[in-house]
Design a protein around this motif. Structure first.
Motif, PDB file in Angstrom:
ATOM      1  N   PRO A 189      15.912   2.961  -8.428  1.00 60.90           N
ATOM      2  CA  PRO A 189      17.182   3.528  -8.297  1.00 60.90           C
ATOM      3  C   PRO A 189      17.747   3.927  -9.210  1.00 60.90           C
ATOM      4  O   PRO A 189      16.913   4.156 -10.254  1.00 60.90           O
ATOM      5  CB  PRO A 189      18.234   2.225  -7.800  1.00 60.90           C
ATOM      6  CG  PRO A 189      17.308   1.194  -7.712  1.00 60.90           C
ATOM      7  CD  PRO A 189      15.946   1.378  -8.359  1.00 60.90           C
TER       8      PRO A 189
ATOM      9  N   SER B  94      25.293  -2.076   2.150  1.00 59.01           N
ATOM     10  CA  SER B  94      25.310  -0.631   2.514  1.00 59.01           C
ATOM     11  C   SER B  94      25.896   0.226   1.379  1.00 59.01           C
ATOM     12  O   SER B  94      25.228   1.285   1.106  1.00 59.01           O
ATOM     13  CB  SER B  94      25.924  -0.393   4.125  1.00 59.01           C
ATOM     14  OG  SER B  94      25.666   1.066   3.980  1.00 59.01           O
TER      15      SER B  94
ATOM     16  N   LEU C  76      23.467  -0.126  -1.810  1.00 55.55           N
ATOM     17  CA  LEU C  76      22.237   0.849  -1.516  1.00 55.55           C
ATOM     18  C   LEU C  76      22.614   2.115  -1.693  1.00 55.55           C
ATOM     19  O   LEU C  76      21.975   2.920  -2.275  1.00 55.55           O
ATOM     20  CB  LEU C  76      21.628   0.582  -0.284  1.00 55.55           C
ATOM     21  CG  LEU C  76      21.366  -1.089   0.227  1.00 55.55           C
ATOM     22  CD1 LEU C  76      20.501  -1.034   1.247  1.00 55.55           C
ATOM     23  CD2 LEU C  76      20.357  -1.391  -1.255  1.00 55.55           C
TER      24      LEU C  76
ATOM     25  N   ALA D 190      19.046   3.331  -3.501  1.00 55.70           N
ATOM     26  CA  ALA D 190      18.171   2.637  -3.099  1.00 55.70           C
ATOM     27  C   ALA D 190      17.902   2.550  -1.744  1.00 55.70           C
ATOM     28  O   ALA D 190      18.689   2.724  -0.819  1.00 55.70           O
ATOM     29  CB  ALA D 190      18.432   1.255  -3.741  1.00 55.70           C
TER      30      ALA D 190
ATOM     31  N   ASP E 217      16.202   0.340   0.103  1.00 52.89           N
ATOM     32  CA  ASP E 217      16.262  -0.960   0.709  1.00 52.89           C
ATOM     33  C   ASP E 217      16.707  -1.890  -0.407  1.00 52.89           C
ATOM     34  O   ASP E 217      16.848  -1.876  -1.452  1.00 52.89           O
ATOM     35  CB  ASP E 217      14.877  -1.122   1.400  1.00 52.89           C
ATOM     36  CG  ASP E 217      13.772  -1.263   0.449  1.00 52.89           C
ATOM     37  OD1 ASP E 217      13.812  -1.573  -0.685  1.00 52.89           O
ATOM     38  OD2 ASP E 217      12.706  -0.600   0.908  1.00 52.89           O
ATOM     39  N   ARG E 218      16.864  -3.335   0.273  1.00 51.60           N
ATOM     40  CA  ARG E 218      17.122  -4.366  -0.623  1.00 51.60           C
ATOM     41  C   ARG E 218      16.173  -4.882  -1.743  1.00 51.60           C
ATOM     42  O   ARG E 218      16.668  -5.111  -2.767  1.00 51.60           O
ATOM     43  CB  ARG E 218      17.229  -5.477   0.453  1.00 51.60           C
ATOM     44  CG  ARG E 218      18.293  -5.554   1.215  1.00 51.60           C
ATOM     45  CD  ARG E 218      18.307  -6.501   2.386  1.00 51.60           C
ATOM     46  NE  ARG E 218      18.757  -7.867   1.973  1.00 51.60           N
ATOM     47  CZ  ARG E 218      20.027  -8.410   2.352  1.00 51.60           C
ATOM     48  NH1 ARG E 218      20.690  -7.644   3.140  1.00 51.60           N
ATOM     49  NH2 ARG E 218      20.289  -9.724   1.981  1.00 51.60           N
TER      50      ARG E 218
ATOM     51  N   ALA F 193      17.061  -2.552  -4.383  1.00 56.97           N
ATOM     52  CA  ALA F 193      18.157  -3.040  -5.198  1.00 56.97           C
ATOM     53  C   ALA F 193      17.956  -4.408  -6.126  1.00 56.97           C
ATOM     54  O   ALA F 193      18.710  -4.474  -7.216  1.00 56.97           O
ATOM     55  CB  ALA F 193      19.370  -3.473  -4.005  1.00 56.97           C
TER      56      ALA F 193
END
Length: 225
Positions: A157, A201, A204, A209, A211-212, A215
């Motif tokens: 990210p 949400s 992100l 990012a 997806d998780r 993150a």
């Protein structure tokens, strides 16, 4: 029911996965494929919720098939399921758009959990590789992405100076980094699960990012974990 496509060049392996998944009760195997091109064709016609994808297969490997499926707009989450615990496979899979990376020595409950997580819109990494992913990014290392890959989003990210998270969003990110589910975060913060989904949400989106997993990498790299 969660509709699953199994992709593996070994029929015995596909049969074993089918038995495990369909025993779960909420998962239905709707198709099988033995190579990458067959996987693309089956994904386009069946539109499964989740695809369990092997890596090493004849004609076209699972990484290229994943890249084409995700890039082609087929709304299926792809979970890589491989024998090979290799960093290059892991990072190529993430760059291709896979939602999970699981080793074939995982237990039956891990396989069913991976399918459910991917179907829920979240990402999952095998516990044996998660630590290496975090360490690589925490050390400032870049993920090895092949020249031919055309990732639609960065695994890493944005830097912290470009991100302005609210206090609540920062709390949610810290709990994500502890591998908590949305339900567990809701209990921890005494808020509704729908509210948690909104915060996740927003996090992100602000981090840039995909997806998780990305993150969580961010949280560990910048000391928020």
């Amino acid at each position: 029911m969660i509709r699953v496509l199994l992709v593996d060049d070994h029929a015995v392996m596909r049969a074993g996965f089918r038995m495990i998944l369909e025993a779960a009760g909420d998962i239905e195997v709707v198709g099988e494929a033995g190579d990458g091109q067959a996987a693309i064709d089956a994904a386009a016609s069946l539109r499964p919720d989740v695809i369990c994808m092997d890596v090493q297969m004849p004609d076209m490997d699972g990484l290229e098939a994943t890249r084409r499926i995700v890039g082609g707009g087929i709304p299926s989450a792809v979970v890589i399921v491989t024998t090979f615990d290799r960093d290059d496979y892991l990072f190529q899979a993430l760059a291709a758009g896979a939602s999970g990376f699981l080793l074939k020595n995982a237990g039956p409950e891990e396989l069913t959990a991976a399918v459910r997580v991917a179907h829920g819109g979240d990402a999952l990494l095998s516990p044996t590789v998660t630590k290496r992913v975090i360490e690589r990014f925490a050390d400032g290392g870049a993920a090895p992405v092949p020249v031919e890959a055309e990732p639609t989003a960065s695994v890493e990210p944005a830097p912290p100076l470009a991100v302005e998270l609210t206090e609540r969003e920062t709390e949610v990110l810290r709990l994500l980094a502890q591998a908590m589910s949305n339900g567990e975060i809701a209990q921890q913060l005494f808020i509704g699960e729908a509210t948690v989904k909104t915060h996740v949400s927003n996090v992100l989106q602000k981090l840039g990012a995909r997806d998780r997993v990305a993150a969580v990498v961010y949280a560990h790299r910048y000391g928020l974990a």
